[in-house]
Design an enzyme around this catalytic site. Sequence first.
Site: not given
Ligand code: BV8
Ligand code: ZN
Length: 248
Positions: A70, A119, A127
Amino acid sequence: MQIPDTLIERMRTARRVAVLTGAGVSAESGVPTFRDAQTGLWARYDPAELASPDAFRANPKLVWQWYAYRRALVEAAAPNPGHLALADLERRIEDFTLITQNVDGLHRRAGSQNVVELHGNLFRYRCFHCAAPVELTIAPQDAPPPCPQCGGLVRPDVVWFGEWLPSQAWQTAVAAAERCELFLCIGTSGVVRPAADLPLIARSSGAYAVEINIAPGALDDRLDLHLYAPSGQLLPALMTAAFGDAAR
Ligand code: BV8
Ligand code: ZN
């Protein structure tokens, strides 16, 4: 591309604006969105599985190589007119906050200043064991290097699923959403929380909330206005409609 007068008027008059971006804003730079990133040899992995502490514990080399892949994609990319329009908008608005879920750093490369990376960032490291920040001028491709402090494994400084967001960044984002008059939600599927709560926090705090996306997503019909067009085309058009050709 028809842009409603109400939005143009609000762009001209708003003094406090907050923006949330997702992977879609970088799509026109050739950086695949989170869902589309899994092509070629990565197609058989679920990104949410790779982006987790458990995956890193189980197979640190695999996860490290995914991030190296990436980083290479992002290094080969450049900010697109959507990124540049947001950097221009920041220069025109008194109180402007750009909140991003993206870890690609393209907003800063486009000249945006007040960027909140919810994020984390692909090009920062820490680390996995002692959490000490680690400077890597050239990040190795195939395996995580040892931490100079404790010998533990170095990881990318991004937020993995199940991990808390950096509290300062989250508090800054919530405060910006609560005080803004206009909230733009650009290129996000609105699935990942708590980031996806921000446009709703803004709207319930009285802001006019707008979605810009190529297709309806989880936020559909929950904001004041939904505009469906590529952000790299719509944002420059919006700047020209609001500020005329003076738009830089
Ligand atoms: C948390 C960094 C508290 C890393 C990312 C069960 C167990 C544990 C957690 C959870 C659970 N259920 C729910 C959760 C919470 C979880 C969550 O939300 N899960 C989802 C999947 C249901 N959230 C978390 O875990 C967060 N932490 O809650 O901590 C906690 C602690 C302990 C236990 C429980 C809770 C942390 C979330 C952050 C994770 N890290 N990224 C990396 O990048 O490798 S998330 C990553 O995915 C991105 O940063 C971003 O947030 C997400 C992707 O979403 P988008 O950016 O919207 O991208 P996507 O591809 O989905 O969509 C693209 C969009 O663009 C589309 O709509 C498309 O139509 C549009 N598009 C495309 N082309 C265009 C366009 N629009 C305009 N113009 C264009 N040209
Ligand atoms: Zn260390």
